[in-house]
Design an enzyme around this catalytic site. Structure first.
Site, PDB file in Angstrom:
ATOM      1  CG  ASN A  12      -1.829  -1.034   1.452  1.00  0.00           C
ATOM      2  OD1 ASN A  12      -2.378  -1.540   0.477  1.00  0.00           O
ATOM      3  ND2 ASN A  12      -2.072  -1.426   2.691  1.00  0.00           N
ATOM      4  CG  ASN A  44       5.101  -2.311   5.776  1.00  0.00           C
ATOM      5  OD1 ASN A  44       5.401  -1.620   4.806  1.00  0.00           O
ATOM      6  ND2 ASN A  44       4.071  -2.013   6.567  1.00  0.00           N
ATOM      7  CG  ASP A 253       3.749  -5.113   8.944  1.00  0.00           C
ATOM      8  OD1 ASP A 253       2.993  -6.064   9.185  1.00  0.00           O
ATOM      9  OD2 ASP A 253       3.354  -3.995   8.564  1.00  0.00           O
TER      10      ASP A 253
END
Ligand code: ATP
Ligand code: RIB
Length: 310
Positions: A12, A44, A253
């Site tokens: 994203n 990530n 993440d």
């Protein structure tokens, strides 16, 4: 090092406003500052793997647009292999609107766009490299059928599977059973088990419930409190490192990427867990998701200077 890790997941563009407090419904809070950051749970995690020194293939989907181009460039800059990153001509790149408050806590809304169309066929394209991979890491920001297919495929090739069940979503226990390691945060743990993790014993009880589905190891991330590992006969609590948090976006993440790296390198889970806690802790001291991820050298230096025993 030189192990291969596959990350199947979302990517994203994060549109972030740092503001003194996150507004309640109907409230307006002004005076914030805006920045863009490269994000998405999957991307990530992929960048984390690469910065921490392992070879990473990212399996994902972006739109054919400016954000998609920038995100791809950033993956390449971070030496993530994007051979299996698909460009979607019909759907836009995923976007996350993020608010970060003074304490570093966040609120996120996501328009998944192309991420929602990451298909089983898209994942199947990684067959040429899957046999050399050690770990497959995935999350729930892509279709659940694709998550399930990725885990099944990895199992066929006898690869360690890690499912980060984020964002919180109720899923078929069969999917959990395909993961060797499941890594919920506290709210995801509650969604998966129905148990509110108020105290340590609740976390352990909920973790054990996940083990009953066939998961080997449950690792619960506890934000500024650290993380807890739950196995059939034992559990281990690792406190977070003491830092001043600026932006916790992507901490989970970084934790997952770091865990995957150390496991791929053959570390015992206890050691991998401590390494993940340090890596994620460093990331919360900086803003942005991918921009905040530490390198292997930074993590090693922190461990040396703080005399942390892994
Ligand atoms: P996010 O959704 O923001 O990416 P998460 O909710 O998935 O994060 P957390 O449990 O908040 O994950 O954080 C993951 C790990 O990051 C924790 O286990 C901890 O090691 C580290 N961490 C998070 N917040 C802090 C903090 N304030 N100080 C130190 N370490 C932190
Ligand atoms: O985990 C953090 C990520 O969640 C952000 O980068 C945002 O894109 C959302 O997917």
């Amino acid at each position: 090092m030189n192990n291969t890790i596959l990350v199947a997941g979302s990517i994203n563009m994060d549109l972030v406003i740092k503001v003194r407090s996150i507004p309640k419904p109907g409230e307006t809070v002004s005076g914030g500052t805006f920045y863009r950051a490269y994000g998405g749970k999957g991307a990530n995690q992929a960048v984390t793997v690469s910065r921490l020194g392992e070879e990473c293939y990212f399996i994902g989907r972006v739109g054919k647009d400016v954000f998609g181009e920038e995100l791809k460039e950033n993956l390449l800059k971070n030496k993530v292999n994007i051979d299996y990153l698909v460009e979607d001509k019909d759907n836009p790149t995923g976007i996350a609107f993020i608010m970060v408050d003074n304490t570093g806590e966040n609120s996120i809304v996501v328009a998944p766009g192309a991420n929602s169309f990451l298909s089983q066929d898209n994942v199947r394209r990684c067959l040429p490299v899957i046999s050399k991979a050690r770990v497959l890491l995935t999350q729930l920001e892509i279709p659940v059928e694709t998550v399930s297919f990725s885990l099944e495929l990895a199992k066929k090739y006898d690869i360690v599977t890690i499912l980060n069940p984020a964002p919180a979503k109720e899923i078929d226990p069969h999917i959990l059973s395909l993961a060797d390691i499941v890594t919920p945060n506290e709210s995801e743990l509650k969604t998966l088990t129905g148990i509110e993790p108020r105290e340590e014993r609740d976390v352990i009880r909920a973790g054990r419930k996940l083990l009953e589905y066939g998961v080997e190891i449950v690792v619960v991330t506890l934000g500024s409190k650290g993380a807890m590992m739950i196995e059939r006969d034992s559990e281990l609590y690792v406190p977070a490192i003491k830092v001043s948090a600026v932006d916790t976006t992507g901490a989970g993440d970084v934790f997952n990427g770091a865990l995957a790296v150390r496991l791929a390198d053959g570390d015992p889970v206890e050691r991998a867990l401590k390494y993940a806690v340090v890596s994620a802790g460093i990331s919360v001291t900086r803003r942005g998701a991918q921009d905040s991820i530490p390198t292997m050298e930074e993590v090693d230096q922190f461990i040396r200077e703080e005399m942390i025993e892994l």
